[in-house]
Scaffold this active site. Structure first.
Site, PDB file in Angstrom:
ATOM      1  N   SER A  97       7.508 -50.865 -52.429  1.00 31.34           N
ATOM      2  CA  SER A  97       7.306 -51.619 -53.673  1.00 31.34           C
ATOM      3  C   SER A  97       8.224 -52.836 -53.632  1.00 31.34           C
ATOM      4  O   SER A  97       9.435 -52.720 -53.836  1.00 31.34           O
ATOM      5  CB  SER A  97       7.637 -50.748 -54.880  1.00 31.34           C
ATOM      6  OG  SER A  97       6.749 -49.666 -54.971  1.00 31.34           O
TER       7      SER A  97
ATOM      8  N   LYS B  88       1.476 -52.685 -58.665  1.00 32.76           N
ATOM      9  CA  LYS B  88       2.625 -51.788 -58.787  1.00 32.76           C
ATOM     10  C   LYS B  88       3.618 -52.284 -59.833  1.00 32.76           C
ATOM     11  O   LYS B  88       4.183 -51.487 -60.600  1.00 32.76           O
ATOM     12  CB  LYS B  88       3.322 -51.632 -57.426  1.00 32.76           C
ATOM     13  CG  LYS B  88       4.554 -50.729 -57.453  1.00 32.76           C
ATOM     14  CD  LYS B  88       4.215 -49.315 -57.925  1.00 32.76           C
ATOM     15  CE  LYS B  88       5.469 -48.443 -58.092  1.00 32.76           C
ATOM     16  NZ  LYS B  88       6.035 -48.001 -56.815  1.00 32.76           N
TER      17      LYS B  88
ATOM     18  N   LYS C   6      15.166 -52.577 -59.559  1.00 32.87           N
ATOM     19  CA  LYS C   6      14.613 -53.464 -58.531  1.00 32.87           C
ATOM     20  C   LYS C   6      13.187 -53.878 -58.874  1.00 32.87           C
ATOM     21  O   LYS C   6      12.827 -55.056 -58.799  1.00 32.87           O
ATOM     22  CB  LYS C   6      14.682 -52.768 -57.172  1.00 32.87           C
ATOM     23  CG  LYS C   6      14.038 -53.519 -56.019  1.00 32.87           C
ATOM     24  CD  LYS C   6      12.627 -53.045 -55.707  1.00 32.87           C
ATOM     25  CE  LYS C   6      12.589 -51.585 -55.280  1.00 32.87           C
ATOM     26  NZ  LYS C   6      11.211 -51.173 -54.912  1.00 32.87           N
TER      27      LYS C   6
END
Length: 297
Positions: A98, A174, A242
């Site tokens: 990701s 995502k 993140k």
């Protein structure tokens, strides 16, 4: 038995069980990670040990990467002795990390110049679904490449979708997923805090509303962890930070307003500041416990 070997680079919480599922499906697997204990476990399960990214790429037709963030993927691909140095035209890289969509687009371009196919294919579902092979996989890249490797992806996921043929489309999807999950956990945590402060058992509230409009997979997966204070990492706070940073950066680049994502990010940053970055992202509930001076257990 599949007619080609699969390289897998990155054997963390998600990558290791995913690699095991590829093995179970009959593919030959060459595995590499700097964590030798993880590699040893894969070798014991039937994989071949890779000595480096280059070694993995030389021995396989397609290399799957499952790494924490964009710089890690870039290093795995392009550093000395990295994956690219073992690739030849006609081979493929499927990055299931990701990462930032812009990074995926850059990798697709650089690999394409070498005649190497590329898909970005991040996943959702956490460790339990990685173990049982039912993660959702969202893919960006050419239709022909997706068709070629769809069967491989289906060994790891129960729901495999080509979102768009545009490179980076998987990681855009995502980021959307992670925005929704973070905001959902925050809303659930606020609601349970309200119930507890009012003297109502949050677990009873959950049972009453879980099948109504407020119900969700996030609510079902995270509620019992929240009630018991079980924040053992399935997906760590630092990784959700993140992802939300990538979401905010991408949104700012294309002039999209994301105020609720920004607020969820501040909650996660507060958890990190208090030493909870290695805990599960459902620890968002702990933030609301603390500011409301209560415990949900």
């Amino acid at each position: 038995m599949a007619d080609y070997k699969v390289g897998i680079v990155g054997l963390g919480i998600m990558g290791k069980p995913m690699a095991k599922n590829v093995l179970k499906a009959g593919y030959g697997v060459v595995a590499f990670d700097f964590n030798q204990d993880a590699v040893d476990e894969l070798v014991a399960a039937g994989a071949e040990r890779g000595d480096s990214g280059k070694d993995v790429a030389e021995k396989t037709q397609v290399v799957v990467t499952m790494l924490p963030n964009s710089p890690n993927v870039e290093a795995a691909l392009f550093a000395d002795n990295g994956i690219v140095s073992g690739l030849t035209a006609g081979k493929a890289v499927i990055d299931m990390s990701s990462i930032a969509p812009k990074a995926s687009q850059s990798f697709a371009k650089r690999l394409g110049e070498l005649g190497v196919e590329f898909l970005d294919a991040p996943v959702s579902g956490g460790e339990p679904k990685a173990i049982d092979g039912s993660i959702a996989i969202m893919v960006g890249g050419p239709q022909a490449t997706f068709d070629k490797y769809k069967a491989l992806l289906e060994t790891m996921g129960g729901d495999v979708n080509l979102v768009d043929t545009v490179p980076g489309a998987g990681n855009i999807t995502k980021l959307a997923n992670q925005m929704i999950v973070a905001i959902n956990i925050a809303a659930i945590s606020e609601a349970y805090s309200l119930a507890k402060k009012a003297g109502v058992d949050p677990s009873s509230v959950y049972q009453a509303i879980r099948t109504g409009l407020a119900g969700s997979v996030v609510m079902d997966q995270k509620s019992n962890k929240i009630f018991s204070g079980d924040f053992k990492p399935g997906f760590r706070v630092e990784l959700h930070i993140k992802d939300l940073q990538n979401a905010l950066d991408t949104a700012h680049d294309i002039n999209v307003s994301t105020p609720f994502t920004a607020e969820a990010m501040e909650v996660l940053q507060s958890l990190k500041a208090h030493g909870h970055e290695k805990e599960d992202h459902s620890a968002i509930a702990e933030y609301y416990e603390n500011i409301n001076n209560l415990k949900l257990q």
